[in-house]
Enzyme design. Structure first.
Site, PDB file in Angstrom:
ATOM      1  N   HIS A 159       0.518  -1.835 -30.055  1.00 58.20           N
ATOM      2  CA  HIS A 159       0.728  -0.486 -29.516  1.00 58.20           C
ATOM      3  C   HIS A 159       1.435   0.324 -30.617  1.00 58.20           C
ATOM      4  O   HIS A 159       2.178  -0.247 -31.422  1.00 58.20           O
ATOM      5  CB  HIS A 159       1.619  -0.617 -28.282  1.00 58.20           C
ATOM      6  CG  HIS A 159       1.846   0.642 -27.512  1.00 58.20           C
ATOM      7  ND1 HIS A 159       2.747   1.598 -27.914  1.00 58.20           N
ATOM      8  CD2 HIS A 159       1.319   1.094 -26.354  1.00 58.20           C
ATOM      9  CE1 HIS A 159       2.750   2.585 -27.041  1.00 58.20           C
ATOM     10  NE2 HIS A 159       1.889   2.309 -26.078  1.00 58.20           N
ATOM     11  N   ASP A 189       7.084  -7.557 -28.790  1.00 56.24           N
ATOM     12  CA  ASP A 189       6.875  -6.442 -27.880  1.00 56.24           C
ATOM     13  C   ASP A 189       6.366  -7.052 -26.573  1.00 56.24           C
ATOM     14  O   ASP A 189       5.217  -7.482 -26.493  1.00 56.24           O
ATOM     15  CB  ASP A 189       5.855  -5.477 -28.500  1.00 56.24           C
ATOM     16  CG  ASP A 189       5.432  -4.389 -27.533  1.00 56.24           C
ATOM     17  OD1 ASP A 189       5.830  -4.433 -26.347  1.00 56.24           O
ATOM     18  OD2 ASP A 189       4.675  -3.492 -27.960  1.00 56.24           O
ATOM     19  N   GLN A 203       4.104  -5.496 -21.844  1.00 61.86           N
ATOM     20  CA  GLN A 203       3.074  -5.846 -20.844  1.00 61.86           C
ATOM     21  C   GLN A 203       3.235  -7.284 -20.367  1.00 61.86           C
ATOM     22  O   GLN A 203       2.370  -7.796 -19.646  1.00 61.86           O
ATOM     23  CB  GLN A 203       1.667  -5.664 -21.445  1.00 61.86           C
ATOM     24  CG  GLN A 203       1.341  -4.253 -21.866  1.00 61.86           C
ATOM     25  CD  GLN A 203       1.224  -3.275 -20.688  1.00 61.86           C
ATOM     26  OE1 GLN A 203       1.239  -3.666 -19.515  1.00 61.86           O
ATOM     27  NE2 GLN A 203       1.136  -2.001 -20.994  1.00 61.86           N
ATOM     28  N   LYS A 233       7.526  -0.054 -16.299  1.00 58.26           N
ATOM     29  CA  LYS A 233       6.302  -0.846 -16.107  1.00 58.26           C
ATOM     30  C   LYS A 233       6.543  -2.016 -15.168  1.00 58.26           C
ATOM     31  O   LYS A 233       5.660  -2.823 -14.926  1.00 58.26           O
ATOM     32  CB  LYS A 233       5.804  -1.368 -17.455  1.00 58.26           C
ATOM     33  CG  LYS A 233       5.309  -0.254 -18.393  1.00 58.26           C
ATOM     34  CD  LYS A 233       4.672  -0.866 -19.607  1.00 58.26           C
ATOM     35  CE  LYS A 233       4.560   0.102 -20.757  1.00 58.26           C
ATOM     36  NZ  LYS A 233       3.529   1.113 -20.586  1.00 58.26           N
ATOM     37  N   CYS A 293      -2.738   4.438 -26.992  1.00 59.35           N
ATOM     38  CA  CYS A 293      -1.706   4.306 -28.036  1.00 59.35           C
ATOM     39  C   CYS A 293      -1.958   3.091 -28.912  1.00 59.35           C
ATOM     40  O   CYS A 293      -1.007   2.416 -29.339  1.00 59.35           O
ATOM     41  CB  CYS A 293      -0.301   4.252 -27.441  1.00 59.35           C
ATOM     42  SG  CYS A 293       0.126   5.738 -26.574  1.00 59.35           S
TER      43      CYS A 293
HETATM   44  N1  PMP Z   1       4.125  -1.754 -26.141  1.00 60.87           N
HETATM   45  C1  PMP Z   1       3.131  -1.969 -25.273  1.00 60.87           C
HETATM   46  C2  PMP Z   1       2.320  -3.219 -25.389  1.00 60.87           C
HETATM   47  C3  PMP Z   1       2.861  -1.031 -24.286  1.00 60.87           C
HETATM   48  O1  PMP Z   1       1.850  -1.237 -23.434  1.00 60.87           O
HETATM   49  C4  PMP Z   1       3.649   0.127 -24.202  1.00 60.87           C
HETATM   50  C5  PMP Z   1       3.397   1.173 -23.132  1.00 60.87           C
HETATM   51  N2  PMP Z   1       2.087   1.530 -22.954  1.00 60.87           N
HETATM   52  C6  PMP Z   1       4.682   0.291 -25.119  1.00 60.87           C
HETATM   53  C7  PMP Z   1       4.897  -0.666 -26.071  1.00 60.87           C
HETATM   54  C8  PMP Z   1       5.574   1.490 -25.102  1.00 60.87           C
HETATM   55  O2  PMP Z   1       6.295   1.540 -23.939  1.00 60.87           O
HETATM   56  P1  PMP Z   1       7.211   2.824 -23.653  1.00 60.87           P
HETATM   57  O3  PMP Z   1       6.268   3.989 -23.617  1.00 60.87           O
HETATM   58  O4  PMP Z   1       7.813   2.540 -22.321  1.00 60.87           O
HETATM   59  O5  PMP Z   1       8.174   2.917 -24.757  1.00 60.87           O
END
Ligand code: PMP
Length: 410
Positions: free
Chosen positions: A115, A199, A202, A225, A367
């Site tokens: 991401h 990270d 998910q 999430k 993203c």
């Molecule tokens: N890493 C992953 C794998 C994500 O799916 C996301 C959110 N889509 C993020 C990071 C970023 O999360 P946040 O927008 O809450 O900072």
């Protein structure tokens, strides 16, 4: 359905809603909303400052939430730093640790499925310092290319200049569950000083995650999430490292003493939490964890696997070659996230036709632009599941996609 939709007021306020976008953010149960209201209506004082009752109550609830987070992921309470989200948690590592240990020509290993939150902070660090990014590629099934033979395919990439390895545990596009434990073990075997970052945005909401079992030095995820409110993220970091690194933000609440000449900082985690935190939201996250624990993360993971197995089967048997699903074909090796293209229909058209039928899905690059470039796609349509979804939701999706086909032409 594992959790009753009745627990989630959004369904009552949006009759007929089929919510298939939990990878973007989850819905919130009544108990979490009520807990936040309780803070604002019963003890909405600042934390750590007051010697009066409602401030002590707020501090107690806030620190209880920190303990719940620590228990959830197998860390110590002092290793839990509250940030705004996953993005800020990873930026904290890139600034506080990255700028301390990275020099010109050092190397940071990432994967193509990151991401942007776990890509851009490292890219910025590399361009500032003259370090290099090494990007692990994926195979055509959506696994990391090195996943089946780490010794042979990953070990040679780790050099004496490698300082950081930062990887996603569960891809927010492919759903792939990466063998992060095996990767991190190998990395530490080659050089125990390399910092492993994960990270887990998910992962933590959907499966049991234990930081010690992962062999990580840092782990990041977001409250929103996992049934909690927006505005709170978590960075877990190993105590020994947190002690050594400099804060990221400076100001109130993170100091021990300040004179005109010099400031000394509190111990972690407080030295990383400058200013008034998102108190009500952190307390709300604590309540979300209580809700998740009541159901059990193992059960949640099993439930999502059942939904994913069924969704993959129904999509394939209904639309066959017209649909291209990215990520592992085996539901045992992926999470409840399915990204796909459908004929030559634009993902935004698909999403808006589904929306007219009350079905919320995501369209775009999610993203993860480098990954979409690797897949040769500008955008995909993504559905993602959580504990409030059921098999009926999948049938609604299939019917919705049939309608898309009728409207946009076969
Ligand atoms: N890493 C992953 C794998 C994500 O799916 C996301 C959110 N889509 C993020 C990071 C970023 O999360 P946040 O927008 O809450 O900072």
């Amino acid at each position: 359905m594992l959790a009753t939709k009745k627990d989630f007021p959004v369904f009552k306020n949006n009759p007929g809603l089929i919510y298939l976008d939990s990878a973007a953010t989850s819905l919130k149960p009544k108990s979490v909303i009520e807990k936040i209201t309780e803070y604002y209506s019963a003890y909405s004082a600042n934390v750590f400052r007051g010697v009066y009752r409602i401030s002590e109550k707020a501090t107690d609830e806030f620190e209880t939430a920190r303990r719940l987070v620590a228990e959830l992921i197998g860390g110590d309470k002092d290793e839990i730093i509250f940030t705004r989200n996953t993005t800020e948690a990873i930026n904290l590592v890139a600034y506080s640790l990255g700028r301390k240990i990275i020099d010109k020509d050092d190397e940071i290993i990432l994967s193509i499925m990151e991401h942007h939150a776990n890509f851009v902070p490292w890219q910025a660090l590399a361009s500032e310092t003259g370090a290099k990014l090494k990007i692990l590629n994926i195979d055509d099934q959506g696994f990391l290319e090195c996943h089946d033979n780490l010794e042979k395919k990953l070990a040679p990439l780790i050099t004496r200049r490698t300082k950081i390895v930062s990887l996603v545990l569960v891809s927010n596009v492919l759903g792939t569950i990466n063998p992060v434990l095996k990767i991190f073990k190998l990395v530490k075997k080659v050089n125990s000083k390399i910092i492993n970052v994960v990270d887990a945005a998910q992962a933590v909401p959907h499966q049991e995650v234990n930081v010690r079992d992962l062999g990580a030095d840092f782990l990041a995820f977001s409250s929103h999430k996992m049934l909690g409110p927006t505005g709170v993220g978590v960075l877990w970091g190993k105590k020994e490292i947190l002690k050594e690194i400099f804060p990221f933000n400076f100001g109130g609440e993170m100091i021990e003493t300040v004179t005109i000449k010099k400031t000394t900082f509190k111990k972690p985690p407080h030295k990383f939490e400058a200013g008034t935190p998102a108190i009500g939201e952190v307390i709300g996250l604590g309540e979300a964890i209580r809700y998740l624990k009541k159901i059990g993360l193992k059960k949640i993971a099993d439930h999502e696997r059942t939904l994913t197995t069924m969704a993959l089967r129904r999509l394939k048997e209904t639309f066959d070659k017209k649909i291209t699903i990215f990520g592992p074909a085996d539901p045992e090796k992926r999470a409840g996230i399915i990204s796909f293209t459908f004929s030559n229909f634009h993902p935004h058209d698909i999403a808006s036709i589904l929306d007219k039928q009350g079905i919320a899905v995501r369209a775009g690059h999610h993203c993860a632009m480098p990954l979409h470039q690797r897949l040769g796609q500008l955008a995909t349509t993504r559905v993602s599941f959580y504990l409030y979804n059921d098999l009926e939701d999948i049938e609604h999706l299939i019917d919705g996609l049939k309608k898309v086909e009728t409207l946009l032409g076969k």
